[in-house]
Design a protein around this motif. Structure first.
Motif, PDB file in Angstrom:
ATOM      1  N   ALA A   1     -12.131  42.892 -26.332  1.00  0.00           N
ATOM      2  CA  ALA A   1     -11.713  41.722 -25.461  1.00  0.00           C
ATOM      3  C   ALA A   1     -11.375  42.171 -24.307  1.00  0.00           C
ATOM      4  CB  ALA A   1     -10.490  41.121 -26.406  1.00  0.00           C
ATOM      5  N   VAL A   2     -10.682  43.037 -24.075  1.00  0.00           N
ATOM      6  CA  VAL A   2     -10.403  43.585 -22.660  1.00  0.00           C
ATOM      7  C   VAL A   2     -11.433  43.877 -21.868  1.00  0.00           C
ATOM      8  CG1 VAL A   2      -9.241  45.478 -21.330  1.00  0.00           C
ATOM      9  CG2 VAL A   2      -8.124  44.219 -23.282  1.00  0.00           C
ATOM     10  N   THR A   3     -12.324  44.459 -22.583  1.00  0.00           N
ATOM     11  CA  THR A   3     -14.007  44.928 -22.216  1.00  0.00           C
ATOM     12  C   THR A   3     -14.370  43.727 -21.382  1.00  0.00           C
ATOM     13  OG1 THR A   3     -14.212  46.930 -23.411  1.00  0.00           O
ATOM     14  CG2 THR A   3     -16.134  46.118 -22.306  1.00  0.00           C
ATOM     15  N   LYS A   4     -14.435  42.618 -22.285  1.00  0.00           N
ATOM     16  CA  LYS A   4     -15.053  41.290 -21.866  1.00  0.00           C
ATOM     17  C   LYS A   4     -14.410  40.579 -20.532  1.00  0.00           C
ATOM     18  CE  LYS A   4     -18.049  40.295 -25.167  1.00  0.00           C
ATOM     19  NZ  LYS A   4     -19.322  40.348 -25.193  1.00  0.00           N
ATOM     20  N   MET A   5     -12.852  40.779 -20.546  1.00  0.00           N
ATOM     21  CA  MET A   5     -12.177  40.199 -19.635  1.00  0.00           C
ATOM     22  C   MET A   5     -12.503  41.115 -18.216  1.00  0.00           C
ATOM     23  SD  MET A   5     -10.361  37.879 -20.752  1.00  0.00           S
ATOM     24  CE  MET A   5      -8.706  37.367 -20.179  1.00  0.00           C
ATOM     25  N   ALA A   6     -12.466  42.575 -18.337  1.00  0.00           N
ATOM     26  CA  ALA A   6     -13.005  43.329 -17.395  1.00  0.00           C
ATOM     27  C   ALA A   6     -14.399  42.986 -16.569  1.00  0.00           C
ATOM     28  CB  ALA A   6     -12.797  44.700 -17.555  1.00  0.00           C
ATOM     29  N   ALA A   7     -15.065  42.470 -17.475  1.00  0.00           N
ATOM     30  CA  ALA A   7     -16.573  42.228 -16.925  1.00  0.00           C
ATOM     31  C   ALA A   7     -16.736  40.965 -16.266  1.00  0.00           C
ATOM     32  CB  ALA A   7     -17.462  42.292 -18.361  1.00  0.00           C
ATOM     33  N   GLY A   8     -15.706  40.046 -16.575  1.00  0.00           N
ATOM     34  CA  GLY A   8     -15.774  38.919 -15.790  1.00  0.00           C
ATOM     35  C   GLY A   8     -15.052  37.734 -16.508  1.00  0.00           C
ATOM     36  N   ALA A   9     -14.785  37.746 -17.711  1.00  0.00           N
ATOM     37  CA  ALA A   9     -14.306  36.578 -18.494  1.00  0.00           C
ATOM     38  C   ALA A   9     -13.010  36.335 -18.305  1.00  0.00           C
ATOM     39  CB  ALA A   9     -14.483  36.909 -19.981  1.00  0.00           C
TER      40      ALA A   9
ATOM     41  N   GLU B   1      -4.565  40.750 -32.445  1.00  0.00           N
ATOM     42  CA  GLU B   1      -4.667  42.130 -31.820  1.00  0.00           C
ATOM     43  C   GLU B   1      -5.377  41.926 -30.380  1.00  0.00           C
ATOM     44  OE1 GLU B   1      -8.000  45.705 -32.412  1.00  0.00           O
ATOM     45  OE2 GLU B   1      -6.852  45.131 -34.187  1.00  0.00           O
ATOM     46  N   CYS B   2      -6.298  40.940 -30.385  1.00  0.00           N
ATOM     47  CA  CYS B   2      -6.845  40.649 -29.108  1.00  0.00           C
ATOM     48  C   CYS B   2      -5.911  40.043 -28.152  1.00  0.00           C
ATOM     49  CB  CYS B   2      -8.060  39.719 -29.289  1.00  0.00           C
ATOM     50  SG  CYS B   2      -9.783  40.417 -30.104  1.00  0.00           S
ATOM     51  N   VAL B   3      -5.386  39.238 -28.498  1.00  0.00           N
ATOM     52  CA  VAL B   3      -4.207  38.545 -27.468  1.00  0.00           C
ATOM     53  C   VAL B   3      -3.360  39.790 -26.823  1.00  0.00           C
ATOM     54  CG1 VAL B   3      -2.200  36.871 -27.162  1.00  0.00           C
ATOM     55  CG2 VAL B   3      -4.076  36.391 -28.574  1.00  0.00           C
ATOM     56  N   ASP B   4      -2.867  40.446 -27.923  1.00  0.00           N
ATOM     57  CA  ASP B   4      -1.949  41.612 -27.344  1.00  0.00           C
ATOM     58  C   ASP B   4      -2.429  42.440 -26.580  1.00  0.00           C
ATOM     59  OD1 ASP B   4       0.247  40.414 -28.883  1.00  0.00           O
ATOM     60  OD2 ASP B   4       0.161  41.962 -30.470  1.00  0.00           O
TER      61      ASP B   4
ATOM     62  N   ILE C   1      -4.938  41.816 -24.503  1.00  0.00           N
ATOM     63  CA  ILE C   1      -5.104  41.186 -22.882  1.00  0.00           C
ATOM     64  C   ILE C   1      -3.788  41.229 -22.407  1.00  0.00           C
ATOM     65  CG2 ILE C   1      -5.832  39.019 -21.932  1.00  0.00           C
ATOM     66  CD1 ILE C   1      -7.818  38.454 -24.376  1.00  0.00           C
ATOM     67  N   ARG C   2      -2.709  40.837 -23.315  1.00  0.00           N
ATOM     68  CA  ARG C   2      -1.329  40.988 -22.662  1.00  0.00           C
ATOM     69  C   ARG C   2      -0.955  42.235 -21.822  1.00  0.00           C
ATOM     70  NH1 ARG C   2       2.023  37.658 -24.751  1.00  0.00           N
ATOM     71  NH2 ARG C   2       1.237  37.989 -26.782  1.00  0.00           N
ATOM     72  N   ARG C   3      -1.365  43.316 -22.381  1.00  0.00           N
ATOM     73  CA  ARG C   3      -1.295  44.702 -22.105  1.00  0.00           C
ATOM     74  C   ARG C   3      -2.054  44.844 -20.990  1.00  0.00           C
ATOM     75  NH1 ARG C   3      -1.335  45.788 -27.589  1.00  0.00           N
ATOM     76  NH2 ARG C   3      -3.451  46.615 -27.493  1.00  0.00           N
ATOM     77  N   ARG C   4      -3.065  44.486 -20.911  1.00  0.00           N
ATOM     78  CA  ARG C   4      -4.013  44.405 -19.604  1.00  0.00           C
ATOM     79  C   ARG C   4      -3.350  43.715 -18.374  1.00  0.00           C
ATOM     80  NH1 ARG C   4      -8.391  41.658 -16.991  1.00  0.00           N
ATOM     81  NH2 ARG C   4      -9.722  43.105 -15.834  1.00  0.00           N
ATOM     82  N   LYS C   5      -2.949  42.593 -18.561  1.00  0.00           N
ATOM     83  CA  LYS C   5      -2.275  41.685 -17.482  1.00  0.00           C
ATOM     84  C   LYS C   5      -1.025  42.402 -16.924  1.00  0.00           C
ATOM     85  CE  LYS C   5      -4.358  37.225 -18.776  1.00  0.00           C
ATOM     86  NZ  LYS C   5      -4.240  35.786 -18.946  1.00  0.00           N
ATOM     87  N   GLU C   6      -0.150  43.190 -17.963  1.00  0.00           N
ATOM     88  CA  GLU C   6       0.912  43.706 -17.506  1.00  0.00           C
ATOM     89  C   GLU C   6       0.757  45.125 -17.003  1.00  0.00           C
ATOM     90  OE1 GLU C   6       2.942  43.663 -21.281  1.00  0.00           O
ATOM     91  OE2 GLU C   6       3.650  41.752 -21.037  1.00  0.00           O
ATOM     92  N   ALA C   7      -0.333  45.804 -17.230  1.00  0.00           N
ATOM     93  CA  ALA C   7      -0.675  46.837 -16.897  1.00  0.00           C
ATOM     94  C   ALA C   7      -0.433  47.307 -15.190  1.00  0.00           C
ATOM     95  CB  ALA C   7      -2.061  47.510 -17.239  1.00  0.00           C
ATOM     96  N   PRO C   8      -0.937  46.475 -14.343  1.00  0.00           N
ATOM     97  CA  PRO C   8      -0.744  46.982 -13.128  1.00  0.00           C
ATOM     98  C   PRO C   8       0.500  47.020 -12.461  1.00  0.00           C
ATOM     99  CG  PRO C   8      -2.522  45.263 -13.205  1.00  0.00           C
ATOM    100  CD  PRO C   8      -1.894  45.195 -14.615  1.00  0.00           C
TER     101      PRO C   8
ATOM    102  N   PRO D   1      -8.720  48.668 -17.786  1.00  0.00           N
ATOM    103  CA  PRO D   1     -10.131  49.320 -18.146  1.00  0.00           C
ATOM    104  C   PRO D   1     -11.041  48.705 -17.533  1.00  0.00           C
ATOM    105  CG  PRO D   1      -9.078  48.074 -19.972  1.00  0.00           C
ATOM    106  CD  PRO D   1      -8.202  48.127 -18.868  1.00  0.00           C
ATOM    107  N   THR D   2     -12.191  49.255 -17.189  1.00  0.00           N
ATOM    108  CA  THR D   2     -13.426  48.752 -16.636  1.00  0.00           C
ATOM    109  C   THR D   2     -14.573  49.160 -17.726  1.00  0.00           C
ATOM    110  OG1 THR D   2     -13.603  50.572 -15.201  1.00  0.00           O
ATOM    111  CG2 THR D   2     -12.482  48.560 -14.319  1.00  0.00           C
ATOM    112  N   ILE D   3     -15.697  48.803 -17.276  1.00  0.00           N
ATOM    113  CA  ILE D   3     -17.069  48.929 -17.934  1.00  0.00           C
ATOM    114  C   ILE D   3     -18.018  49.228 -17.111  1.00  0.00           C
ATOM    115  CG2 ILE D   3     -16.660  47.553 -19.963  1.00  0.00           C
ATOM    116  CD1 ILE D   3     -18.600  45.502 -18.938  1.00  0.00           C
TER     117      ILE D   3
END
Length: 352
Positions: A304-312, A331-334, A336-343, A350-352
């Motif tokens: 799910a995070v990979t999709k978001m990193a690709a532009g979703a 699992e997907c929601v959590d 994505i939440r960690r990705r949003k909080e990461a910066p 993560p990127t692809i």
């Protein structure tokens, strides 16, 4: 609970297991036992398409074609679900068997062919749903016996019927299981069809006093030239969003496997790379004002995070639920939440 039920379900024909699973989910929901099926994630409010989603993880079209299980499916923790594909008239779809699992590859092949009870039945089901949580998308298509030159009439009929009830509407021109449907993605056909639907959308917005976003779902089998042309057309027509992608007719990653030669669309793990590549390429060809939904091959939070990193901006699951069960949503929601909080914590997304 799903881990206990999965061996039994996998012992059945895939389509029969599909129906039985929905029946069990509906029974659990009506009995108040749905917490045993899934632990809903904490809210992760997401604003996309002018809509406020409880979280950015949704259910892709195809699981609940007639909108008969809306409340039960939303109870699993999805931020939104998409029902359909629905057609103007009821149709049986393609002959059975028409759905096949490839367990070692975590994949599914289906050639269902828009089997559904027709748009009037779907409208009745949606009107009865309580919809306490989450948003509702409705995916529309054409009947199998409607020639492409008349396809616009089918889409317009469905658009008008579902418009008052939908939070957003998806135009499905990318299923591989209705003969000739994907030809509607050709540049001139796409411009004509989507242009007329956009005109109808604006008229319905004035009539109904609300504007319902309209998205277009594309195939993962588009060439770079096709992606370039589709991006140009959809951008010029100012569609509200694009969903990437539907199932694929390719068999990369499943060659030689049981059922790999069955006709139909392949989904699940083997679709992940191909669908994400199309997502990323389409993202670069669309105006930033047009959001995208990423779907195809999501079997983990990392996917799910990979999709978001690709532009979703949002993601959808379907085949992943067959192999992972409702826990995949949480699992997907959590993730994505960690990705949003990461910066804010100094991490690099993560990127692809």
């Amino acid at each position: 609970m799903y881990s206990l039920a999965r061996p039994f379900l996998f012992g059945l024909d895939a389509e029969r297991a599909h129906g039985l699973g929905l029946t069990a989910l509906e029974t659990a929901y009506r009995s108040g036992l749905n917490p045993l099926m899934a632990r809903p994630p904490k809210p992760l409010p997401t604003k996309v398409l002018g809509l406020s989603f409880p979280n950015p993880v949704g259910l892709a079209a195809g699981l609940d074609k007639n909108g008969a299980h809306i409340d039960a499916l939303l109870s699993l923790g999805f931020g939104f679900i998409e029902i359909g594909t629905v057609t103007p008239k009821p149709q049986a779809g393609n002959p059975k068997p028409r759905m096949f699992r490839l367990p070692e590859q975590q994949a599914v092949i289906n050639r269902l062919g828009f089997n559904n009870d027709g748009v009037d039945a779907l409208v009745r089901n949606v009107a009865k749903a309580r919809r306490k949580r989450g948003l509702l998308g409705i995916n529309i298509g054409k009947n199998k016996d409607t020639p492409n030159e008349s396809a616009e009439d089918d889409y317009l009929y469905c658009l008008e019927r579902v418009y008052p009830l939908a939070d957003y509407i998806t135009v499905n021109i990318s299923s591989p299981n209705t003969a000739g449907l994907r030809e509607l993605q050709e540049e001139q056909s796409l411009r004509r069809l989507v242009g007329n639907l956009r005109e109808a959308q604006e008229k319905l917005a004035a009539r109904e006093g609300k504007r319902v976003p309209m998205l277009v779902k594309i195939a993962p089998d588009l060439s770079d030239d096709d992606i370039e042309a589709a991006g140009r057309v959809l951008g010029e027509l100012q569609v509200d969003g694009v969903i990437a992608t539907n199932t694929t007719i390719a068999r990369d990653g499943v060659e030689g496997c049981a059922h790999a030669n069955e006709m139909g669309g392949l989904s699940g793990r083997p679709l992940m790379t191909q669908s994400t590549t199309v997502l990323r390429k389409m993202r670069t060809r669309l105006p930033e004002s047009i959001p995208m939904i990423g779907v195809g091959g999501i079997l983990s939070g990392a996917d799910a995070v990979t999709k978001m990193a690709a532009g979703a901006s949002l993601v959808q699951c379907y085949s992943g639920l067959v192999y992972r069960g409702p826990a995949l949503v949480h699992e997907c929601v959590d993730a994505i939440r960690r990705r949003k909080e990461a910066p804010s914590r100094g991490h690099v997304p993560p990127t692809i």
